[in-house]
Design an enzyme around this catalytic site. Sequence first.
Site, mmCIF file in Angstrom:
data_model
loop_
_atom_site.group_PDB
_atom_site.id
_atom_site.type_symbol
_atom_site.label_atom_id
_atom_site.label_comp_id
_atom_site.label_asym_id
_atom_site.label_seq_id
_atom_site.Cartn_x
_atom_site.Cartn_y
_atom_site.Cartn_z
ATOM 1 N NE ARG A 159 66.971 6.757 32.707
ATOM 2 C CZ ARG A 159 65.505 6.532 32.648
ATOM 3 N NH1 ARG A 159 64.574 6.409 33.673
ATOM 4 N NH2 ARG A 159 65.331 5.854 31.504
ATOM 5 N NE ARG B 259 67.264 2.506 30.594
ATOM 6 C CZ ARG B 259 65.924 2.603 30.872
ATOM 7 N NH1 ARG B 259 65.827 2.615 32.192
ATOM 8 N NH2 ARG B 259 65.187 2.436 30.179
ATOM 9 N NE ARG C 36 56.559 1.549 28.739
ATOM 10 C CZ ARG C 36 57.437 1.712 29.470
ATOM 11 N NH1 ARG C 36 57.721 0.656 30.657
ATOM 12 N NH2 ARG C 36 58.624 2.263 29.270
ATOM 13 C CE LYS D 232 57.476 4.552 34.570
ATOM 14 N NZ LYS D 232 57.887 5.330 33.373
ATOM 15 N NE ARG E 99 62.543 4.801 26.713
ATOM 16 C CZ ARG E 99 63.216 4.942 27.642
ATOM 17 N NH1 ARG E 99 64.339 5.776 27.396
ATOM 18 N NH2 ARG E 99 62.887 4.574 28.840
#
Length: 224
Positions: A134, A169, A95, A20, A180
Amino acid sequence: MINCGGIMRLILLGPPGSGKGTQAQRVVDTVSVLHLSTGAMFRQAVAESNEVGLQVDPYLKRGELVPDDLVTAVVVNRIDQDDCDSGFLLDGFPRTMGQAEALGQFLEKSSKQLDGVLLPLVSDSEIVDRLSGRRVCTEPDCQKVFHIKYDPSQRDGICDGCGNRLIQRDDDHQETVRNRLRIYHEETIPLIEYYRQRSLLKEFDGIGTVEQVGQRLLALIETK
Ligand code: AMP
């Protein structure tokens, strides 16, 4: 194809790690629309240790959702500002059903409409692969996103945009990623049906290079 007649109010839905953030960057580089990422807004607030930052920090660390009232207040306040009059691309919001309904009520009250809800289709196993690779820029005003395999920076560990350090992160570590994903399935998946019933949902194949996925996404957005 979404015909927004110049003003675009879009939502980029999808699980964490579905690309995203990366794809939103491409949309705003191509089309003149404001990118509003709640995750980026919160990370910036934490870096600044402001009032919102102090409240959201524990939720971000655990990979849990920030309570609806707080997120909605931050987003509604932001999209009510003048620079959002020409449209916005919401990334990471809504969300939950509560957030979707609160957003709907706010837009209705302001006589504004959503133009489309974009959903990249990506499997859970692909997501774990993507999140573990990532890397994000540590500079709060930049926050560019890279991937060691799919979208590497030119110099290892260094941001192409601003030259600052790239890091993984905290919430991209495996345990938190699983949490998550579980929350996404429980809280966010119901929104797909909610927006489909309102004829706003536009799905696209989220597998492929950043370039390929970006082209599919941009093909859904027609600007006038
Ligand atoms: P993201 O970068 O979108 O994955 O967001 C990072 C973190 O910010 C999430 O794990 C949540 O803790 C928080 N967050 C971002 N957007 C929302 C939202 N719409 N509702 C609740 N929490 C959110």
